[in-house]
Design a protein around this motif. Structure first.
Motif, PDB file in Angstrom:
ATOM      1  N   ALA A 142       0.821  -1.207   0.000  1.00 22.58           N
ATOM      2  CA  ALA A 142       0.000   0.000   0.000  1.00 22.58           C
ATOM      3  C   ALA A 142       0.859   1.264   0.000  1.00 22.58           C
ATOM      4  CB  ALA A 142      -0.922  -0.001   1.224  1.00 22.58           C
ATOM      5  N   SER A 143       2.046   1.179   0.588  1.00 23.28           N
ATOM      6  CA  SER A 143       2.901   2.361   0.696  1.00 23.28           C
ATOM      7  C   SER A 143       3.513   2.792  -0.634  1.00 23.28           C
ATOM      8  CB  SER A 143       4.028   2.103   1.709  1.00 23.28           C
ATOM      9  OG  SER A 143       4.939   1.129   1.216  1.00 23.28           O
ATOM     10  N   VAL A 144       3.479   1.897  -1.623  1.00 21.93           N
ATOM     11  CA  VAL A 144       4.044   2.256  -2.931  1.00 21.93           C
ATOM     12  C   VAL A 144       3.341   3.486  -3.486  1.00 21.93           C
ATOM     13  CG1 VAL A 144       4.459   1.500  -5.300  1.00 21.93           C
ATOM     14  CG2 VAL A 144       4.724  -0.127  -3.412  1.00 21.93           C
ATOM     15  N   ASN A 145       2.020   3.457  -3.470  1.00 21.29           N
ATOM     16  CA  ASN A 145       1.262   4.616  -3.963  1.00 21.29           C
ATOM     17  C   ASN A 145       1.394   5.817  -3.044  1.00 21.29           C
ATOM     18  OD1 ASN A 145       0.269   3.332  -6.283  1.00 21.29           O
ATOM     19  ND2 ASN A 145      -1.445   2.426  -5.159  1.00 21.29           N
ATOM     20  N   LEU A 146       1.545   5.556  -1.728  1.00 24.26           N
ATOM     21  CA  LEU A 146       1.724   6.670  -0.796  1.00 24.26           C
ATOM     22  C   LEU A 146       3.014   7.424  -1.098  1.00 24.26           C
ATOM     23  CD1 LEU A 146       0.693   5.166   2.667  1.00 24.26           C
ATOM     24  CD2 LEU A 146      -0.548   6.883   1.324  1.00 24.26           C
ATOM     25  N   LEU A 147       4.060   6.691  -1.399  1.00 21.93           N
ATOM     26  CA  LEU A 147       5.352   7.316  -1.686  1.00 21.93           C
ATOM     27  C   LEU A 147       5.331   8.103  -2.994  1.00 21.93           C
ATOM     28  CD1 LEU A 147       7.723   4.391  -0.656  1.00 21.93           C
ATOM     29  CD2 LEU A 147       7.412   6.546   0.558  1.00 21.93           C
ATOM     30  N   LEU A 148       4.426   7.717  -3.886  1.00 19.58           N
ATOM     31  CA  LEU A 148       4.327   8.404  -5.175  1.00 19.58           C
ATOM     32  C   LEU A 148       3.305   9.528  -5.168  1.00 19.58           C
ATOM     33  CD1 LEU A 148       4.435   5.273  -7.517  1.00 19.58           C
ATOM     34  CD2 LEU A 148       6.291   6.907  -7.108  1.00 19.58           C
ATOM     35  N   SER A 149       2.538   9.625  -4.075  1.00 14.97           N
ATOM     36  CA  SER A 149       1.489  10.649  -3.977  1.00 14.97           C
ATOM     37  C   SER A 149       2.010  11.896  -3.274  1.00 14.97           C
ATOM     38  CB  SER A 149       0.278  10.091  -3.217  1.00 14.97           C
ATOM     39  OG  SER A 149      -0.204   8.918  -3.827  1.00 14.97           O
ATOM     40  N   ALA A 150       1.178  12.921  -3.260  1.00 16.93           N
ATOM     41  CA  ALA A 150       1.519  14.160  -2.558  1.00 16.93           C
ATOM     42  C   ALA A 150       1.651  13.885  -1.061  1.00 16.93           C
ATOM     43  CB  ALA A 150       0.444  15.214  -2.813  1.00 16.93           C
TER      44      ALA A 150
END
Length: 228
Positions: A59-67
């Motif tokens: 789940a953190s993959v998208n978090l790291l790529l998000s604002a």
């Protein structure tokens, strides 16, 4: 390593073989996924080494790529990993008197490790503390090893990674089916399935996780004698 630890290691290892098959593939997929998103090998390796939270790492993959949004990250992490609160409570007696090993046992508590340590009858001649330690340690090493290999291979392997996160869901489903087959009573499993369905219908897919866990805990508390 003294005989006591060697005996515990030999006793623990066979129980972790099925987990190794799942963890190596899952963490390999995670390492490849991170590499495909442009992260250096150090990101996934450090996250597996110091965070060690399979579903949250995906789940953190998208978090790291998000604002940057620490509040959203906190809420998501709480929703994904709050089940460990219940794991921890149920392991209080198991981890009692394990000494300094307890720190790693707490850190390394995953769904799969919990499933083994809570259900396996450790032979009388094997130290239970060291048995649980080696189950936890071996599972941790499987995850870390797979991440390292996946991170390195990800630089050379290119394919569509859409849907690769589902492998974690598949592993949870296999664990559930296995527990269903070996358990004498299915009351707990039925409660665990029906409660999220009810909360999903009431709160929606974005907000059902925490209410589901609260409902499950409340049912177990109210009807604990019948469930036991």
């Amino acid at each position: 390593m003294d005989n006591e630890k060697i005996k515990a290691l030999k006793s623990a290892f066979p129980h972790t073989i099925p987990i190794a098959a799942g963890f190596l593939f899952l963490s390999l997929s995670y390492g490849i996924l991170m590499s495909s998103k442009g992260f250096s090998v150090f990101y996934p390796i450090c996250m597996s080494a110091f965070i060690y939270a399979g579903s949250m790492q995906f789940a953190s993959v998208n978090l790291l790529l998000s604002a940057f949004n620490p509040l959203a990250a906190f809420i998501l992490t709480l929703m994904v990993n709050c089940r460990h609160l219940f794991y921890g409570i149920s392991m209080l007696n198991k981890y009692k008197d394990t000494g300094i090993k307890k720190l790693f046992l707490i850190f390394g508590l995953t769904d799969e490790t919990f499933s083994i340590n809570v259900s396996v009858d450790v032979p009388d001649e094997v130290d239970k503390g060291w048995f649980m330690f080696f189950v936890t340690f071996l599972n941790y090493m499987y995850w870390l090893l797979g991440t390292i290999v996946g991170s390195l291979l990800g630089k050379y392997i290119t394919f569509n990674t859409e849907g690769i996160e589902f492998v974690l869901t598949a592993l949870f489903l296999v664990i559930f089916i296995n527990q269903w087959l070996v358990a004498k009573s299915h009351t707990s499993a039925i409660i665990g399935v029906i409660s999220p369905i009810i909360c999903l219908a009431i709160f929606g897919s974005e907000n059902f996780m925490i209410p589901s866990l609260i409902l499950i805990l409340a049912i177990f508390f109210i009807f604990r004698k019948k469930v036991e």
